[in-house]
Design a protein around this motif. Structure first.
Motif, PDB file in Angstrom:
ATOM      1  N   MET B 424      34.150   2.372 -29.737  1.00 10.13           N
ATOM      2  CA  MET B 424      33.825   3.697 -29.234  1.00 10.13           C
ATOM      3  C   MET B 424      33.255   3.547 -27.833  1.00 10.13           C
ATOM      4  SD  MET B 424      32.234   6.643 -28.620  1.00 10.13           S
ATOM      5  CE  MET B 424      30.738   5.781 -28.258  1.00 10.13           C
ATOM      6  N   THR B 425      33.990   4.044 -26.837  1.00 14.42           N
ATOM      7  CA  THR B 425      33.478   3.998 -25.463  1.00 14.42           C
ATOM      8  C   THR B 425      33.805   5.301 -24.753  1.00 14.42           C
ATOM      9  OG1 THR B 425      33.618   2.875 -23.330  1.00 14.42           O
ATOM     10  CG2 THR B 425      35.576   2.804 -24.692  1.00 14.42           C
ATOM     11  N   ASP B 426      32.956   5.668 -23.787  1.00 11.79           N
ATOM     12  CA  ASP B 426      33.189   6.961 -23.116  1.00 11.79           C
ATOM     13  C   ASP B 426      33.588   6.778 -21.659  1.00 11.79           C
ATOM     14  OD1 ASP B 426      30.793   6.173 -21.933  1.00 11.79           O
ATOM     15  OD2 ASP B 426      30.080   8.236 -21.769  1.00 11.79           O
ATOM     16  N   GLY B 427      33.846   5.515 -21.241  1.00 11.55           N
ATOM     17  CA  GLY B 427      34.135   5.363 -19.810  1.00 11.55           C
ATOM     18  C   GLY B 427      35.008   4.166 -19.491  1.00 11.55           C
ATOM     19  N   GLU B 428      35.148   3.898 -18.196  1.00  5.76           N
ATOM     20  CA  GLU B 428      35.946   2.776 -17.703  1.00  5.76           C
ATOM     21  C   GLU B 428      35.136   1.488 -17.801  1.00  5.76           C
ATOM     22  OE1 GLU B 428      38.975   2.548 -16.309  1.00  5.76           O
ATOM     23  OE2 GLU B 428      39.554   4.661 -16.090  1.00  5.76           O
ATOM     24  N   ASN B 429      35.835   0.401 -18.012  1.00  8.04           N
ATOM     25  CA  ASN B 429      35.193  -0.912 -18.009  1.00  8.04           C
ATOM     26  C   ASN B 429      34.730  -1.233 -16.581  1.00  8.04           C
ATOM     27  OD1 ASN B 429      34.669  -3.441 -19.440  1.00  8.04           O
ATOM     28  ND2 ASN B 429      36.131  -4.296 -17.947  1.00  8.04           N
ATOM     29  N   ASN B 430      33.455  -1.594 -16.401  1.00  7.15           N
ATOM     30  CA  ASN B 430      33.013  -1.922 -15.048  1.00  7.15           C
ATOM     31  C   ASN B 430      32.108  -3.144 -14.983  1.00  7.15           C
ATOM     32  OD1 ASN B 430      30.563  -1.025 -15.956  1.00  7.15           O
ATOM     33  ND2 ASN B 430      30.604   0.922 -14.832  1.00  7.15           N
ATOM     34  N   ALA B 431      32.131  -3.920 -16.045  1.00  4.65           N
ATOM     35  CA  ALA B 431      31.362  -5.162 -16.044  1.00  4.65           C
ATOM     36  C   ALA B 431      32.080  -6.184 -16.911  1.00  4.65           C
ATOM     37  CB  ALA B 431      29.946  -4.925 -16.578  1.00  4.65           C
ATOM     38  N   GLY B 432      31.893  -7.453 -16.614  1.00  3.55           N
ATOM     39  CA  GLY B 432      32.458  -8.517 -17.442  1.00  3.55           C
ATOM     40  C   GLY B 432      33.975  -8.583 -17.367  1.00  3.55           C
ATOM     41  N   ASP B 433      34.598  -9.105 -18.455  1.00  2.50           N
ATOM     42  CA  ASP B 433      36.054  -9.312 -18.487  1.00  2.50           C
ATOM     43  C   ASP B 433      36.816  -7.989 -18.398  1.00  2.50           C
ATOM     44  OD1 ASP B 433      36.031 -12.003 -18.526  1.00  2.50           O
ATOM     45  OD2 ASP B 433      36.473 -12.230 -20.679  1.00  2.50           O
ATOM     46  N   ASP B 434      38.080  -8.088 -17.904  1.00  3.54           N
ATOM     47  CA  ASP B 434      38.945  -6.908 -17.919  1.00  3.54           C
ATOM     48  C   ASP B 434      39.961  -7.035 -19.060  1.00  3.54           C
ATOM     49  OD1 ASP B 434      40.663  -8.813 -17.058  1.00  3.54           O
ATOM     50  OD2 ASP B 434      41.110  -7.872 -15.107  1.00  3.54           O
ATOM     51  N   PHE B 435      40.891  -6.047 -19.155  1.00  2.14           N
ATOM     52  CA  PHE B 435      41.821  -6.028 -20.282  1.00  2.14           C
ATOM     53  C   PHE B 435      42.630  -7.325 -20.379  1.00  2.14           C
ATOM     54  CE2 PHE B 435      46.037  -5.341 -22.074  1.00  2.14           C
ATOM     55  CZ  PHE B 435      45.707  -4.853 -23.335  1.00  2.14           C
ATOM     56  N   SER B 436      43.162  -7.795 -19.226  1.00  2.00           N
ATOM     57  CA  SER B 436      44.041  -8.968 -19.333  1.00  2.00           C
ATOM     58  C   SER B 436      43.273 -10.219 -19.733  1.00  2.00           C
ATOM     59  CB  SER B 436      44.864  -9.176 -18.069  1.00  2.00           C
ATOM     60  OG  SER B 436      44.118  -8.834 -16.947  1.00  2.00           O
ATOM     61  N   ALA B 437      42.018 -10.309 -19.283  1.00  2.00           N
ATOM     62  CA  ALA B 437      41.207 -11.460 -19.708  1.00  2.00           C
ATOM     63  C   ALA B 437      40.990 -11.401 -21.223  1.00  2.00           C
ATOM     64  CB  ALA B 437      39.867 -11.453 -18.988  1.00  2.00           C
ATOM     65  N   PHE B 438      40.709 -10.184 -21.734  1.00  2.00           N
ATOM     66  CA  PHE B 438      40.529 -10.031 -23.185  1.00  2.00           C
ATOM     67  C   PHE B 438      41.820 -10.378 -23.920  1.00  2.00           C
ATOM     68  CE2 PHE B 438      41.298  -7.319 -26.916  1.00  2.00           C
ATOM     69  CZ  PHE B 438      40.343  -7.861 -27.762  1.00  2.00           C
ATOM     70  N   GLU B 439      42.938  -9.872 -23.387  1.00  2.00           N
ATOM     71  CA  GLU B 439      44.238 -10.090 -24.030  1.00  2.00           C
ATOM     72  C   GLU B 439      44.507 -11.583 -24.192  1.00  2.00           C
ATOM     73  OE1 GLU B 439      47.580  -8.678 -21.753  1.00  2.00           O
ATOM     74  OE2 GLU B 439      48.760  -8.296 -23.563  1.00  2.00           O
ATOM     75  N   ALA B 440      44.226 -12.342 -23.120  1.00  2.00           N
ATOM     76  CA  ALA B 440      44.448 -13.791 -23.173  1.00  2.00           C
ATOM     77  C   ALA B 440      43.579 -14.432 -24.247  1.00  2.00           C
ATOM     78  CB  ALA B 440      44.162 -14.400 -21.807  1.00  2.00           C
ATOM     79  N   LYS B 441      42.306 -14.017 -24.281  1.00  2.00           N
ATOM     80  CA  LYS B 441      41.397 -14.606 -25.281  1.00  2.00           C
ATOM     81  C   LYS B 441      41.804 -14.204 -26.695  1.00  2.00           C
ATOM     82  CE  LYS B 441      37.465 -15.238 -22.241  1.00  2.00           C
ATOM     83  NZ  LYS B 441      36.214 -14.679 -21.743  1.00  2.00           N
ATOM     84  N   TYR B 442      42.234 -12.946 -26.850  1.00  2.00           N
ATOM     85  CA  TYR B 442      42.665 -12.472 -28.169  1.00  2.00           C
ATOM     86  C   TYR B 442      43.866 -13.281 -28.642  1.00  2.00           C
ATOM     87  CZ  TYR B 442      45.004  -9.502 -31.635  1.00  2.00           C
ATOM     88  OH  TYR B 442      45.625  -9.034 -32.758  1.00  2.00           O
TER      89      TYR B 442
END
Lengths: 354, 496
Positions: B424-442
């Motif tokens: 549950m989030t109400d905004g844009e990611n603005n700290a830490g890893d981004d989507f592609s970094a997460f995707e790689a780790k996932y």
């Protein structure tokens, strides 16, 4: 702006008033009067008959028939705005007559209660000595059948069940006894036999047989409110859902006339049996006129016979029986009376708490 | 003046007996596949169906609560009639589809079921020993699961241990029969079968969506058939209702329903096509009272189903301040037992369930896990929710990485639990890893953790595109919380 709208308004007014005059004159000239009636679902097809509708139109009536469980009609259903109620069963009609203070009602036609079953099931019942073959139909020994239920037999426990080796309890499907007359008639019949072949008269007798009656309903699980439900299951889903269904004779015969039954379907008369009278209770003067018409018009009674109902004049019914080769039992002698409304009501209430 | 004219015109139409030409229907999402027929109906008889789609219990609750619908159309009306019989004026069944089990051909052979008349007991034994892993919807959210649950209870009796064994095999669950079918297609390599409507199972074969065909089993004790009654709720709409029923039950439309949706016709005038197996449809008894139904549902959720391990990844960034955090807290407190509605009762945290909370702003909290045994832990969860404090920044992907890292450790240790992640989030990611970094780790995760589905909730200024990508990546589903966060959380409970 106003110059444009005023003539439009006048035109609309003229059209509107013209329409009202037209319709009221139309009615005086014999245009159809709209009647609204609450009917038991077993009579739905009869009211949809095009020939009946044309006769009624000829007499100035157009009938809108709303299907309602017969017992709901007499208890919870709101009949405001209805011209007549046409339930199945004298107990429901009796209550309606009393509540609505109606003096004259019409016994339009009647039906014995029967069981719709299957040849393979019929063979199992015969092999277990519960029913007998009477040629075109079977006869169920209700007392012997009740012994099977009491012993909690399943179809898979019975002799000669190769064709129906199903682990469901041996039961007859009915509608919901709280809302529908056909289930109430089932209760009337079963209670009579369990009460030593006597009509249940009072609470003491009723209480004594309740433990034996309750499982006949409870084991069925959820039940539909009107008689069309379980019979439709029989027709549509078939033997797997409904090996035996308690219905009006008319429901089966109507299908014989229409040739829409499958060859493996079989008619069975319980012995003893019970009749259901279809009684029209008028709620307006137009309702009374319709009642008179349905009861006395030979052409209408003939149509009723085609839908399997037994009119008061046996000749009309016999002609239909011959014409369509209906597999009926003619000498219905072992016929019981249902208990009176209060006793039946009390029995139903005691079942609900079981 | 113009308004007066409209009024007069409409009065005139009413007095002329012009009929209203719409029917407002609340329906289960299962009937969505009839929409082409609704289009033609509008053309053929001039009646438009305005359909509001809803879940089973949710729909029943809305009708019972007096919401203004002309008619209801779910796969069955039995439960509706048990709890709100006074609202049902008339009903007509439109089509039939039994709820049955489809099993992969190889599994049928492996279990020695070929040519045998299989019972629910056999199925329970295979599932209990881990030899049959199947998909089935959540009975408190979807009618196919609900119907199957009632049927299995009728067949196996109140033998709780047997039922528990049966449901050990339910490794994939969902809140909707259609979504379950899609998820089955996606995960077909790891599953043996699916309990669903005959129509859904037959459609998978027809549409060639499966590498290995499913064989349909109609267990010997019987099945429960969905009969899709169109149910009239408003007396004023009786005539329109009747027109719709007559249209849908005409031989032409019944034939079309049969051929297009693979449901059985609800009339004897249309012969069953060869697409349907010649099975004896033995019908099991359905419970007689609402109390029996709720006992069966309650036991399923608290004792018999695979226990859930639900991970909640929650945004506590500054932008959540005010109404947003308030509505999040309300939704979570609802899941923790504060929502006493019908749907609330069945979507609350259940006995045996594990609930893990991870919050993130720019920093990610340690996972906190509760094992629910009853009201005590629900209370504890409510207290945790009340104490949530907001930070700065939005490190969505760091939060998700923490959740999956946690699952990589816990899933292998809990083989009999069903795991899921809610974001549950109400905004844009603005700290830490981004989507592609997460995707790689996932993608680098062990299979056990990778199989855990993620259910993102759209809220506030959340990035719709990324939420969709997350759902697609993990096999999950996006839920829209923008109208009601509470409703979205409750709906997700059907998937956990």
């Amino acid at each position: 702006m106003n110059r444009l709208i005023a003539p439009v308004l006048s035109l609309i007014l003229i059209l509107g008033v013209g329409y009202l005059i037209f319709t009221s004159v139309g009615q005086q000239l014999g245009g159809p009067v709209k009647l609204r009636g609450a009917i038991g679902s077993e009579k739905a097809e009869f009211f949809k008959d095009p020939e009946l509708q044309s006769i009624l139109r000829g007499k100035g009536f157009e009938v809108e028939a709303v299907t309602v469980g017969s017992r709901s009609m007499a208890t919870t259903f709101d009949l405001t705005g209805f011209d007549f109620a046409f339930p199945a069963g004298s107990p429901a009609a009796e209550k309606l007559r009393r509540d609505k203070k109606v003096s004259t009602s019409f016994d339009v036609f009647f039906s014995p209660m029967v069981i719709a079953t299957w040849k393979s099931v019929s063979a199992i019942l015969k092999a277990n000595g519960v029913s007998s073959d009477k040629g075109k139909y079977d006869e169920l020994n209700v007392a012997a059948f009740l012994e099977l239920v009491k012993a909690q037999k399943r179809w898979s426990d019975l002799k000669g069940n190769a064709e129906y080796d199903v682990s469901k309890p041996v039961l007859i499907s009915t509608t919901d006894v709280r809302s529908s007359n056909s289930a109430a008639m089932f209760l009337a019949l079963m209670s009579y036999v369990l009460n030593g072949n006597n009509v249940v008269q009072d609470a003491t007798q009723a209480t004594k047989i309740t433990p034996a009656v309750a499982p006949l309903f409870r084991q069925q699980g959820y039940q539909e409110a009107s008689s069309a439900g379980p019979f439709e299951d029989y027709l549509l889903i078939g033997i797997g859902k409904s090996p035996m269904v308690f219905i009006y004779e008319s429901q089966f015969l109507e299908r014989v006339v229409k040739k829409s039954l499958r060859p493996e379907m079989r008619l069975m008369y319980p012995s003893p049996t019970v009749f259901t009278k279809h009684i029209l209770v008028p709620l307006t003067p137009n309702g009374t006129k319709l009642g008179e018409l349905l009861t006395n018009d030979p052409a209408i009674q003939k149509i009723a016979a085609k839908y399997g109902f037994r009119p008061n004049n046996p000749d009309i019914f016999n002609t239909t029986v011959t014409q369509y080769g209906l597999p009926i039992k003619t000498n219905l002698v072992n016929v019981i009376d249902p208990p009176n409304f209060e006793t039946l009501e009390n029995m139903i209430r005691s079942l609900e708490t079981k | 003046m113009a308004r007066g004219l409209v009024l007069l015109l409409s009065l005139l139409f009413v007095s002329c007996g012009a009929e209203p030409t719409t029917l407002n229907v609340i329906a289960g999402s299962e009937v969505r596949d009839l929409e082409p027929i609704f289009q033609d109906m509008k053309r053929d008889i001039g009646v438009e169906l305005k359909v509001t789609y809803s879940g089973t219990l949710d729909g029943v609750e809305r009708i019972r609560g007096g919401e203004d619908f002309d008619a209801a159309w779910f796969s069955h009306a039995k439960y509706l009639k048990l709890v709100a019989s006074q609202r049902v004026l008339q009903e007509e069944r439109i089509m039939l589809s039994p709820v049955v089990l489809g099993v992969k051909r190889s599994t049928v052979d492996r279990l020695g079921w070929r040519g045998k008349s299989v019972t629910w007991g056999d199925i329970a034994d295979a599932a209990a020993s881990g030899k049959l892993r199947y998909a089935m919807t959540n009975p408190s959210a979807s009618n196919s699961g609900f119907t199957a649950l009632m049927g299995v209870n009728a067949a196996l009796g109140a033998d709780s241990a047997r039922l528990k064994g049966f449901f050990r095999g339910q490794v994939l669950t969902a809140g909707s029969s259609g979504w379950l079918s899609d998820a089955f297609v996606r995960d077909q390599a790891t599953l043996d079968g699916m309990i669903n409507y005959e129509s859904v199972l037959l459609s998978l074969g027809r549409d060639k969506k499966l590498k290995e065909p499913l064989e349909l089993l109609y267990p010997k004790e019987g099945i429960v058939t969905a009969d899709y009654p169109l149910t009239l709720l408003s007396a004023a709409k009786r005539e329109v209702y009747q027109k719709v029923v007559d249209y849908l039950k005409s031989d032409k439309v019944q034939t079309r329903i049969m051929n297009e949706t693979l449901r059985r016709p609800a009339t004897t005038d249309v012969a069953l096509s060869s697409a349907f197996p010649k099975a004896l449809l033995v019908e099991l008894a359905f419970p007689q009272t609402a109390a029996e139904v709720s006992t069966i549902l309650g036991r399923y959720l608290s004792d018999q189903r695979r226990a859930a391990h639900s991970v909640f990844v929650l945004d506590v960034s500054g932008s959540m301040d005010g109404e947003r955090i308030a509505s999040l807290k309300k939704a979570l407190r609802g899941l923790a037992g504060e929502d006493s509605s019908l749907t609330g009762t069945y979507s609350k945290f259940q006995k045996r369930e594990q609930v893990t909370t991870i919050t993130f702003s720019e920093r990610v909290s340690q996972p906190e896990t509760l094992l629910v045994t009853g009201e005590a832990e629900r209370k504890q969860f409510r207290d945790t929710v009340d104490a949530l404090e907001l930070g700065n920044g939005t490190a969505i992907y760091d939060g998700l990485e923490a959740a999956y890292a946690y699952l990589a450790k816990t899933v292998p240790a809990e083989p009999d639990r069903t795991h899921s992640v809610v974001l549950m989030t109400d905004g844009e990611n603005n700290a830490g890893d981004d989507f592609s970094a997460f995707e790689a780790k996932y993608n680098a995760l062990p299979a056990a953790a990778k199989n855990v589905k993620l259910f993102p909730i759209l809220f506030g200024e959340g990035n719709t595109d990324e939420m969709n990508k997350l759902a697609a990546l993990t096999g999950g589903r996006v839920f829209d919380g923008r109208k009601s966060l509470e409703a979205a959380f409750k709906e997700i409970r059907g998937y956990q």
